[in-house]
Design an enzyme around this catalytic site. Sequence first.
Site, PDB file in Angstrom:
ATOM      1  N   ASP A   1       0.752  -0.557  -0.262  1.00 28.73           N
ATOM      2  CA  ASP A   1       0.191  -0.472   0.262  1.00 28.73           C
ATOM      3  C   ASP A   1       0.837   1.189  -0.042  1.00 28.73           C
ATOM      4  O   ASP A   1       2.118   1.348  -0.075  1.00 28.73           O
ATOM      5  CB  ASP A   1      -0.615  -0.201   1.162  1.00 28.73           C
ATOM      6  CG  ASP A   1      -1.500   0.987   1.121  1.00 28.73           C
ATOM      7  OD1 ASP A   1      -2.336   1.667   0.661  1.00 28.73           O
ATOM      8  OD2 ASP A   1      -1.383   1.425   2.313  1.00 28.73           O
TER       9      ASP A   1
ATOM     10  N   ASP B   1      -0.157   5.247   0.850  1.00 24.54           N
ATOM     11  CA  ASP B   1      -0.601   6.196   2.116  1.00 24.54           C
ATOM     12  C   ASP B   1      -0.688   5.092   3.883  1.00 24.54           C
ATOM     13  O   ASP B   1      -0.962   4.760   3.496  1.00 24.54           O
ATOM     14  CB  ASP B   1      -1.811   6.820   1.666  1.00 24.54           C
ATOM     15  CG  ASP B   1      -1.612   7.751   0.728  1.00 24.54           C
ATOM     16  OD1 ASP B   1      -1.043   8.941   0.282  1.00 24.54           O
ATOM     17  OD2 ASP B   1      -1.909   6.930  -0.680  1.00 24.54           O
TER      18      ASP B   1
ATOM     19  N   THR C   1      -2.877  -0.277  -4.309  1.00 21.74           N
ATOM     20  CA  THR C   1      -2.953   1.359  -3.772  1.00 21.74           C
ATOM     21  C   THR C   1      -4.526   1.521  -3.853  1.00 21.74           C
ATOM     22  O   THR C   1      -5.251   1.307  -5.213  1.00 21.74           O
ATOM     23  CB  THR C   1      -2.333   2.916  -3.717  1.00 21.74           C
ATOM     24  OG1 THR C   1      -2.951   3.612  -3.704  1.00 21.74           O
ATOM     25  CG2 THR C   1      -2.093   2.617  -5.533  1.00 21.74           C
ATOM     26  N   GLY C   2      -5.595   2.588  -3.199  1.00 22.29           N
ATOM     27  CA  GLY C   2      -6.788   3.192  -3.091  1.00 22.29           C
ATOM     28  C   GLY C   2      -6.221   4.479  -4.519  1.00 22.29           C
ATOM     29  O   GLY C   2      -7.685   4.530  -5.174  1.00 22.29           O
TER      30      GLY C   2
ATOM     31  N   LYS D   1      -8.754  -4.417  -3.433  1.00 20.59           N
ATOM     32  CA  LYS D   1      -7.204  -5.527  -3.545  1.00 20.59           C
ATOM     33  C   LYS D   1      -7.011  -6.101  -3.428  1.00 20.59           C
ATOM     34  O   LYS D   1      -5.918  -6.724  -3.981  1.00 20.59           O
ATOM     35  CB  LYS D   1      -6.589  -4.584  -2.306  1.00 20.59           C
ATOM     36  CG  LYS D   1      -6.308  -2.633  -2.603  1.00 20.59           C
ATOM     37  CD  LYS D   1      -5.493  -2.543  -1.472  1.00 20.59           C
ATOM     38  CE  LYS D   1      -5.240  -0.909  -2.057  1.00 20.59           C
ATOM     39  NZ  LYS D   1      -4.534  -0.641  -0.460  1.00 20.59           N
TER      40      LYS D   1
ATOM     41  N   ASP E   1      -2.259  -0.534   5.789  1.00 17.45           N
ATOM     42  CA  ASP E   1      -2.742  -0.157   7.532  1.00 17.45           C
ATOM     43  C   ASP E   1      -4.158   0.456   7.419  1.00 17.45           C
ATOM     44  O   ASP E   1      -4.353   0.648   8.576  1.00 17.45           O
ATOM     45  CB  ASP E   1      -1.865   0.837   7.562  1.00 17.45           C
ATOM     46  CG  ASP E   1      -2.313   2.414   6.477  1.00 17.45           C
ATOM     47  OD1 ASP E   1      -2.020   2.226   5.382  1.00 17.45           O
ATOM     48  OD2 ASP E   1      -2.540   3.281   7.005  1.00 17.45           O
TER      49      ASP E   1
ATOM     50  N   ASN F   1      -9.513  -0.594   3.625  1.00 13.91           N
ATOM     51  CA  ASN F   1      -9.168  -0.814   2.089  1.00 13.91           C
ATOM     52  C   ASN F   1      -8.191  -2.191   2.231  1.00 13.91           C
ATOM     53  O   ASN F   1      -7.877  -3.053   0.968  1.00 13.91           O
ATOM     54  CB  ASN F   1      -9.273   0.665   0.981  1.00 13.91           C
ATOM     55  CG  ASN F   1      -7.888   0.740   1.550  1.00 13.91           C
ATOM     56  OD1 ASN F   1      -7.321   1.190   2.379  1.00 13.91           O
ATOM     57  ND2 ASN F   1      -7.057   1.702   0.074  1.00 13.91           N
TER      58      ASN F   1
END
Length: 272
Positions: free
Chosen positions: A8, A10, A42-43, A196, A219, A222
Amino acid sequence: MIRLIAIDLDGTLLSPDKTISPANKQALLDAEAAGVHVVICTGRPLSGVRPIFEEIGFRSNHSYSVINNGCTTVNSSDWSVISYDALSEEDLVYLDQLTQEIRPQLSLFDLNRYIILNQEPSEIAKMDAGIVSTVPVALGLEELLEAQPIFQGMFIDQKEQIDAFQETYEDALAQRFHTIRSQPILFEILPKGVNKATGLRALADHLGIPREQVMAIGDENNDIEMIEYAGLGVAMGNAPSAIKALADVTTTSNEEDGVATAIKRYVLQAQN
C-alpha cells in the site's frame, strides 16, 4: 519464499509527509534485484502512482501496479492496462440520481481523470486531487457515460458530513457496491466483489505465483482483504489495532521505515 510483495502507499510506503524514505526506496530496489515482484497496491488512481514509480526508479521491465483499490491492474513499464473491473452504466445512472439528494460530492475515476459528478469541485476535492497529482474536473452524466470505463467512486466531504452520509446510505450502497470507509473524509464504492485482494489475486495468478508466496503490507480498512489473502499479511505499526489483529505479523510504523523492516526481515534475510 516470498516472490511477490504487495505494498500500500498512503500510511504504508509513504511517510506522513507523503514522501518515500531512503531506506524504503533501497529495500524496494534490493527486493527487485533479488527477483521479487514489487507491486504497488493502492486506492490511488494512475496519476497518483506514476510519480512514485518514477522516484523509486525500478529497473525491471516487468513491474506492475494494482490501482483504484483493485479495480485496475497496469504494467508499470508502459502503463498499459492488463485487466480491470468497472462500474456499470446502470451504476452510474443510480449514482447520478443519488447526487441530487446528498451533500458530499461524488468523485469518479477513469484511467486519467479525477471527475466530480454534477458539481464544481469543492476545496476538499481539490486538496485530495492534489495529493494524487491531478486536478478535478466536473462532468455531467452524459459526459460521464461517454468516459467509460469508470473504475471506482468516492464520496468526499468533511468527516462529520461523511459520518452522517455513511450512517444514512451505507446499507443501501452495500447492496449494490463494495463499500469502504478508507479515510475520515472518504467513503469509497467499488464494483461489487472487487477489492485489493481480487486485483492482487488475479495478478499473482497471471504471474504463476501462489498466495503462499505473496506478502502484503498495509495499514487501513481497504487493505484488509489483501492482508488476509496473502500468505504473509503484514500490518504497519501505525495501523489500527483491528488491522493488526487480522495480520500475521506487525512491522514498524511508516515513520520508522516499516516497509523496509518487513522486506529485510521476511524477504531478503529469508533468501540467505
